[in-house]
Every structure is written in structure tokens, then in C-alpha cells.
Design a protein around this motif. Structure first.
Motif, short mmCIF file in Angstrom:
data_model
loop_
_atom_site.label_atom_id
_atom_site.label_comp_id
_atom_site.label_asym_id
_atom_site.label_seq_id
_atom_site.Cartn_x
_atom_site.Cartn_y
_atom_site.Cartn_z
N TYR A 1 -50.18 23.37 98.82
CA TYR A 1 -49.28 22.37 99.39
C TYR A 1 -48.50 23.07 100.50
O TYR A 1 -47.46 23.68 100.26
N THR B 1 -42.10 14.35 102.09
CA THR B 1 -41.57 13.43 101.08
C THR B 1 -40.06 13.61 101.01
O THR B 1 -39.51 14.59 101.52
N TYR C 1 -40.65 10.34 106.90
CA TYR C 1 -41.72 10.07 105.93
C TYR C 1 -42.71 9.07 106.50
O TYR C 1 -42.32 8.04 107.08
N SER D 1 -50.01 8.57 104.11
CA SER D 1 -51.13 9.40 104.56
C SER D 1 -51.99 8.73 105.62
O SER D 1 -52.50 9.38 106.54
N LEU E 1 -50.89 9.44 109.27
CA LEU E 1 -50.67 10.80 109.74
C LEU E 1 -51.54 11.15 110.95
O LEU E 1 -51.07 11.83 111.87
N VAL F 1 -47.00 18.16 109.34
CA VAL F 1 -46.98 17.46 108.05
C VAL F 1 -46.94 18.49 106.92
O VAL F 1 -47.48 19.60 107.04
N TYR G 1 -48.28 17.91 103.32
CA TYR G 1 -48.98 16.87 102.55
C TYR G 1 -49.89 17.45 101.47
O TYR G 1 -50.05 16.89 100.41
#
Length: 338
Positions: A154, A176, A192, A195, A198, A210, A212
Motif C-alpha cells: 500500500y 482515503t 478523495y 478508483s 483515478l 495516489v 491506493y
């Protein structure tokens, strides 16, 4: 965790799992049909086919699972409620969706800074009592918690190189709400976006980066076409934890052998799914479509320290949460992350 350690752990787990599955006794019980929904689409069909086949084989064909893909029966964020009511028999879901219904949900899903390696995550769940706390919390909802299924990396993907938190102050980052709360402590602009937005946001310059997932997710979304700079944050890895859940009344209606079949198949599936995610990232990393760097150790430690404010907020929600955060804090200190 280093690449060789990841591959070794994955290989060991996958090799050991069939031996465990073969040890179940033959007395199965009455035939059962279970409807299960997951978060994922066609990309994980092979993984769930293996899982449902394992359950069928170990239960002597007495338990059969019909798996539905993400949101096919109910919206993904409503799966806990559906399993609780029996609308779904089972699900593999993400507790971040129902953190408002489950006191420990945000912690379960992978609160920032909670763990920095797969081994650390397993230690917290199996060695420091997370699993027992989650079983207790879900039982209050009429749901049996079967175990965690961990994801992969992540990290940060940007259109420009990032070598420090200072560099991020010049960029707008998709994150987030929880992660944004940490970044904003360092004056890093955040927004925010879901997906599906993006790709366009990065390609048009609406955002500069990002947070994500890992390289596997970023390639799947084709984000490398606009952003090639991948930065290891060393803040949380694996980046999320799903939970395998089953309706409690349905669970209690099963024979002991059928229950054992589900437990063993879930444990094997968890190893396989984590390995699929990590190995997929390793494959992508070797393709040369991303340029890799890592935040300085001091910056990564600063992110984890900033996350402790969120830990305190979660700990205050319930005595159960306080126990979980106490374990996280002790483990982070033991590993030198704070």
C-alpha cells in the motif's frame, strides 16, 4: 519483508495447506449449500474456485459454496448486514466499509501504522489476540469470524519523483479519509476520489499522485501511463485485511467436521490470496514500468508517529479497541517503528 522472504513464506504456506486439509475426518453431516459474495471481480476467479473446491473436497462434498463477485447480490458495503441477517450465508469483506457498525472495524481493516510486514500482521492476529477480539465483535452481530485475508503493498504513485515528505507538499494526493488525516499533519494537500476516476484525474493533472495499493493494482488501472514514480511509504504493509465471515446460525448448524473444513480452507485461501497479490506485484516490479524509491526512515517513522493520534481515537471507542491498540503500540515499539 524482503522479496526472498515473501516468496519463501508464500511457498511454505501453500505447500503445507493441502497436508492440513487432508487430515479432516470423514464424518461430514447433512448437505449444505452456502451463498458467498466477495469484493472482487473476474481477476480472482481461480482463487475462489480453489477455495470452494477445497471446502467441497474436505467436507466429502457435503458443503458446497456458490461464490458471487463484488456487488452481484448486495452492495459491497452492505455485506456485513446481509450476512448478519442471513441474506448472504458468507462473505469475504472489508471492515472499512462497516467501521460505523463495528467498533473494531477500522482497526481490523488495517489502520495506518498498525503493521509494517506480513509477519507482524500475523503476529498481532495470532499471537497478540486480534483474532479473539474480532471473533467477539462479530459474534455480537450474529456473525462468525473465520479469519483474516491480507492484501499486498500500500504505497504512493506520483507523476513526479518523491524522495521525502517535503516533496509531497507540492503535490495533491488522492487518499482515503484516514490516510488524508495523517498527510494533512504535514501540510500535504489531499483529495478523495473513487478508483474508477483515478486514471482520468492523473492523466489530466487534477491530482499528482495516489495512495491506493501496490504496483499490481496500479498497473491494472493503467495508472503507469500517467504516473511512473512509485514510493515505498513503509507505513502499513499489507495495506489492508479482509475478513472471512459466515452467518452464526448457519455456522452452528454445521457439523464439527464441516466447520473444520471451512476453517482449513479459509486458512489456505488466505495464504494463497496474499501470495497472489504479492507475487503479482513482484512480477509487475520487474517489467520496468515504474521507477522505485523509498521515503527516508525518519519520514516513515514520522508518518507512523502521526498515525498514533488515530490509534488513540480508536482506543477510546471501547475496551476491546483499547486492547487492540495496546498490542499495536507494543509491537511497533518492539520493532523500532516508533
Amino acid at each position: 519483508m524482503k522479496r526472498r522472504d515473501l516468496l519463501k513464506a508464500a511457498a511454505t504456506g501453500i505447500a503445507a495447506a493441502p497436508l492440513a486439509l487432508s487430515s479432516t475426518a470423514a464424518h461430514a453431516g447433512k448437505n449444505v449449500r452456502l451463498r458467498m459474495q466477495t469484493l472482487y471481480g473476474t481477476e480472482t476467479d481461480d482463487l475462489y474456485k480453489a477455495f470452494t473446491n477445497d471446502v467441497k473436497t474436505v467436507s466429502n462434498k457435503s458443503v458446497r459454496i456458490q461464490r458471487f463477485r463484488g456487488s452481484e447480490l448486495v452492495p459491497n458495503d452492505q455485506m456485513l448486514d446481509a450476512v448478519s441477517k442471513g441474506t448472504l450465508d458468507m462473505c469475504q469483506g472489508y471492515a472499512g466499509y462497516w467501521a460505523g457498525q463495528l467498533d473494531i472495524g477500522k482497526i481490523e481493516s488495517g489502520i495506518p501504522g498498525a503493521w509494517a510486514s506480513y509477519d507482524e500482521a500475523i503476529y498481532l492476529h495470532q499471537g497478540k489476540g486480534f483474532t479473539a477480539l474480532l471473533e467477539e465483535a462479530y459474534a455480537e452481530k450474529g456473525v462468525k469470524y473465520l479469519g483474516a485475508v491480507f492484501g499486498g503493498p500500500y504505497d504512493l504513485l506520483t507523476t513526479k519523483p518523491v524522495n521525502s515528505l517535503e516533496d509531497l507538499k507540492k503535490l495533491k494526493i488522492r487518499a482515503t479519509a484516514t490516510v488524508a488525516g495523517i498527510l494533512e499533519k504535514f501540510d500535504i494537500p489531499t483529495v478523495y476520489l473513487p478508483s474508477q476516476e483515478l486514471y482520468v484525474a492523473l492523466s489530466t493533472g487534477a491530482i499528482d499522485g495516489v495512495i491506493y495499493g501496490g504496483s499490481l493494482e496500479y498497473k491494472a488501472l493503467k495508472l503507469h501511463e500517467s504516473a511512473k514514480y512509485y514510493t515505498y511509504l513503509n507505513m502499513i504493509n499489507p495495506g489492508y485485511a479482509d475478513g472471512m465471515l459466515i452467518n452464526m446460525k448457519k455456522w452452528e448448524s454445521l457439523s464439527e467436521d464441516q466447520q473444520k473444513a471451512l476453517e482449513l480452507a479459509t486458512a489456505k485461501h488466505a495464504v494463497n490470496m496474499h501470495a497472489w497479490n504479492v507475487n503479482g506485484c513482484l512480477d509487475v516490479n520487474g517489467e520496468g514500468i515504474f521507477e522505485f524509491s523509498s521515503l527516508p526512515e525518519a519520514d516513515s517513522k514520522a508518518l507512523t508517529t502521526a498515525a498514533m493520534d488515530i490509534w488513540k481515537e480508536e482506543a477510546a471507542k471501547s475496551p476491546r479497541n483499547a486492547k487492540a491498540i495496546e498490542a499495536i503500540t507494543a509491537t511497533a515499539k518492539a520493532t523500532g517503528r516508533i
